[in-house]
Design an enzyme around this catalytic site. Sequence first.
Site, PDB file in Angstrom:
ATOM      1  N   VAL A   1     -26.431  35.375   3.361  1.00  0.00           N
ATOM      2  CA  VAL A   1     -27.138  34.182   2.867  1.00  0.00           C
ATOM      3  C   VAL A   1     -26.087  33.147   2.453  1.00  0.00           C
ATOM      4  CG1 VAL A   1     -28.800  33.274   1.185  1.00  0.00           C
ATOM      5  CG2 VAL A   1     -29.015  35.638   1.994  1.00  0.00           C
TER       6      VAL A   1
ATOM      7  N   VAL B   1     -18.393  34.671  14.446  1.00  0.00           N
ATOM      8  CA  VAL B   1     -17.920  35.173  13.154  1.00  0.00           C
ATOM      9  C   VAL B   1     -16.794  36.198  13.347  1.00  0.00           C
ATOM     10  CG1 VAL B   1     -18.607  36.312  11.009  1.00  0.00           C
ATOM     11  CG2 VAL B   1     -20.228  34.795  12.177  1.00  0.00           C
TER      12      VAL B   1
ATOM     13  N   GLY C   1     -21.358  28.821  10.346  1.00  0.00           N
ATOM     14  CA  GLY C   1     -20.069  28.510  10.976  1.00  0.00           C
ATOM     15  C   GLY C   1     -19.174  29.728  10.904  1.00  0.00           C
TER      16      GLY C   1
ATOM     17  N   LYS D   1     -33.556  35.238   4.953  1.00  0.00           N
ATOM     18  CA  LYS D   1     -32.629  35.071   3.821  1.00  0.00           C
ATOM     19  C   LYS D   1     -33.389  35.079   2.499  1.00  0.00           C
ATOM     20  CE  LYS D   1     -29.480  32.449   6.738  1.00  0.00           C
ATOM     21  NZ  LYS D   1     -29.188  31.135   7.280  1.00  0.00           N
TER      22      LYS D   1
ATOM     23  N   ASP E   1     -35.466  32.508  10.193  1.00  0.00           N
ATOM     24  CA  ASP E   1     -34.119  32.757   9.662  1.00  0.00           C
ATOM     25  C   ASP E   1     -34.102  32.467   8.153  1.00  0.00           C
ATOM     26  OD1 ASP E   1     -31.073  33.076  10.029  1.00  0.00           O
ATOM     27  OD2 ASP E   1     -31.253  31.096   9.103  1.00  0.00           O
TER      28      ASP E   1
HETATM   29  N1  NAP Z   1     -22.656  32.118  13.200  1.00  0.00           N
HETATM   30  C1  NAP Z   1     -22.924  31.837  11.933  1.00  0.00           C
HETATM   31  O1  NAP Z   1     -22.710  30.717  11.484  1.00  0.00           O
HETATM   32  C2  NAP Z   1     -23.491  32.901  11.033  1.00  0.00           C
HETATM   33  C3  NAP Z   1     -23.707  32.625   9.675  1.00  0.00           C
HETATM   34  C4  NAP Z   1     -24.196  33.630   8.827  1.00  0.00           C
HETATM   35  C5  NAP Z   1     -24.500  34.861   9.350  1.00  0.00           C
HETATM   36  N2  NAP Z   1     -24.315  35.096  10.676  1.00  0.00           N
HETATM   37  C6  NAP Z   1     -24.656  36.401  11.218  1.00  0.00           C
HETATM   38  O2  NAP Z   1     -23.484  37.008  11.742  1.00  0.00           O
HETATM   39  C7  NAP Z   1     -23.816  37.799  12.872  1.00  0.00           C
HETATM   40  C8  NAP Z   1     -22.987  37.364  14.074  1.00  0.00           C
HETATM   41  O3  NAP Z   1     -23.213  36.019  14.362  1.00  0.00           O
HETATM   42  P1  NAP Z   1     -22.352  35.277  15.508  1.00  0.00           P
HETATM   43  O4  NAP Z   1     -22.736  33.848  15.418  1.00  0.00           O
HETATM   44  O5  NAP Z   1     -20.927  35.662  15.402  1.00  0.00           O
HETATM   45  O6  NAP Z   1     -22.996  35.920  16.823  1.00  0.00           O
HETATM   46  P2  NAP Z   1     -22.434  35.810  18.324  1.00  0.00           P
HETATM   47  O7  NAP Z   1     -21.497  34.682  18.469  1.00  0.00           O
HETATM   48  O8  NAP Z   1     -23.634  35.862  19.221  1.00  0.00           O
HETATM   49  O9  NAP Z   1     -21.579  37.154  18.518  1.00  0.00           O
HETATM   50  C9  NAP Z   1     -22.175  38.420  18.621  1.00  0.00           C
HETATM   51  C10 NAP Z   1     -21.104  39.422  19.010  1.00  0.00           C
HETATM   52  O10 NAP Z   1     -21.673  40.725  18.980  1.00  0.00           O
HETATM   53  C11 NAP Z   1     -21.527  41.354  20.252  1.00  0.00           C
HETATM   54  N3  NAP Z   1     -22.781  42.061  20.559  1.00  0.00           N
HETATM   55  C12 NAP Z   1     -24.036  41.590  20.439  1.00  0.00           C
HETATM   56  N4  NAP Z   1     -24.936  42.527  20.808  1.00  0.00           N
HETATM   57  C13 NAP Z   1     -24.208  43.596  21.195  1.00  0.00           C
HETATM   58  C14 NAP Z   1     -24.553  44.881  21.701  1.00  0.00           C
HETATM   59  N5  NAP Z   1     -25.814  45.238  21.894  1.00  0.00           N
HETATM   60  N6  NAP Z   1     -23.552  45.741  21.966  1.00  0.00           N
HETATM   61  C15 NAP Z   1     -22.251  45.398  21.788  1.00  0.00           C
HETATM   62  N7  NAP Z   1     -21.859  44.187  21.293  1.00  0.00           N
HETATM   63  C16 NAP Z   1     -22.831  43.307  21.009  1.00  0.00           C
HETATM   64  C17 NAP Z   1     -21.314  40.237  21.271  1.00  0.00           C
HETATM   65  O11 NAP Z   1     -20.545  40.748  22.353  1.00  0.00           O
HETATM   66  P3  NAP Z   1     -20.127  39.821  23.612  1.00  0.00           P
HETATM   67  O12 NAP Z   1     -19.163  38.811  23.040  1.00  0.00           O
HETATM   68  O13 NAP Z   1     -19.496  40.741  24.580  1.00  0.00           O
HETATM   69  O14 NAP Z   1     -21.386  39.172  24.094  1.00  0.00           O
HETATM   70  C18 NAP Z   1     -20.539  39.211  20.415  1.00  0.00           C
HETATM   71  O15 NAP Z   1     -19.175  39.500  20.430  1.00  0.00           O
HETATM   72  C19 NAP Z   1     -25.343  37.665  13.041  1.00  0.00           C
HETATM   73  O16 NAP Z   1     -25.998  38.704  12.353  1.00  0.00           O
HETATM   74  C20 NAP Z   1     -25.639  36.335  12.366  1.00  0.00           C
HETATM   75  O17 NAP Z   1     -26.978  36.247  11.889  1.00  0.00           O
HETATM   76  C21 NAP Z   1     -23.813  34.156  11.526  1.00  0.00           C
END
Ligand code: NAP
Length: 337
Positions: A123, A17, A294, A195, A191
């Site tokens: 959500v 994201v 996504g 939501k 999950d």
């Molecule tokens: N992906 C989706 O489709 C989606 C949809 C709706 C909501 N969300 C929500 O959006 C959020 C992010 O999702 P995502 O898919 O983008 O996750 P992701 O790809 O796993 O990315 C997480 C990011 O946060 C950083 N991070 C995680 N823990 C950390 C820590 N302890 N200290 C410093 N940095 C940290 C990671 O750093 P590194 O890159 O260095 O590992 C990474 O850059 C979540 O809350 C998820 O539930 C996601």
Amino acid sequence: MVLSSRMNIGLLGAGNVGKKLVELIEDRDELGFKVSKVLVRDVSKARSKIPPDLLTTNPKEILETSDLIVEVMGGTTLATEVMLEALNNGKRVVTANKAALAEHWETFKPFIKKGLLYFEASVMAGTPTIGALTGVLRGSRPLELHAILNGTCNYILSEMEKGEIYSKALKGAQDLGYAEADPTLDVEGFDTAHKLIVLARLVFDPNAKWESIEANTKGISSITPEVMEAAAQRNGRIRLVGSIYPCDGQWTYKVRPIFLPNTHPMANAASNRNALYFCGDAVGNVFITGAGAGGAATASGVLSDIISASQGLPGPSLITKAAVVPRNADVEILEEV
Ligand SMILES: NC(=O)c1ccc[n+]([C@@H]2O[C@H](COP(=O)([O-])OP(=O)(O)OC[C@H]3O[C@@H](n4cnc5c(N)ncnc54)[C@H](OP(=O)(O)O)[C@@H]3O)[C@@H](O)[C@H]2O)c1
């Protein structure tokens, strides 16, 4: 009111994201936003579009250099701590983190009351959901809500309809980056429950407890190809559905696999889509569908919140009392599997 002519955004997370959000912000220069610092775990990882000097592992640097905090790192501990520190310092915070909201709602509540917390993308990503439910749909008393809120489960069940077994469909979802390496939150229904409890508190009962939904949550890991086949023979399909409806004089919250006849609007949500069905006393049935996950779709929802915050508009407002539980409502009967 505009917070600043060039608003500095402190970004927590540059994963699926966060990286997409940086691209959207760069692409929409006319909005006047600038990403000032980005918190990650690993600063040595290459991230196109994010100059390495913006990366940090120190949350303090983010707080010190930004007008607004955007949290897209996930998790319920550090993310919650940093958001609370920003909120306590009077900063607006945008988040897509349904898990943190579900589990720490009471801690966030004073800031939601002040309109400082924005969470549209938590959500159904960028598909209008929280804005609609806390806006135009407040004109009706809610009667019931049913929703498909997890794309990973939708994908797995769609693959199983094509004859794949559960473990292979799950592996496919992981290979495509839909499911986490640890997919428990998705496939065991938590999950969706995260939501659903956010929606429950905003629409049905401000004091709905996480425990009351957690205990009523069942995922899809026990669904077999035989169950899918039997559903197909009855002109229907299996989907993981979160529901809020009246039962014995109270609001009931449930997440479980449901048999949906093909004629049901939610049955036609494609594998990568979410769908939400709301019934209100005056407005009647409302159906919302669109991408529920996504990087791009979620970043779009996050960006809409950043725009609202930059204009000084408040985040979603709370209800003060539980909605009246209808006694004789003609509730949709969904068949649990
Ligand atoms: N992906 C989706 O489709 C989606 C949809 C709706 C909501 N969300 C929500 O959006 C959020 C992010 O999702 P995502 O898919 O983008 O996750 P992701 O790809 O796993 O990315 C997480 C990011 O946060 C950083 N991070 C995680 N823990 C950390 C820590 N302890 N200290 C410093 N940095 C940290 C990671 O750093 P590194 O890159 O260095 O590992 C990474 O850059 C979540 O809350 C998820 O539930 C996601």
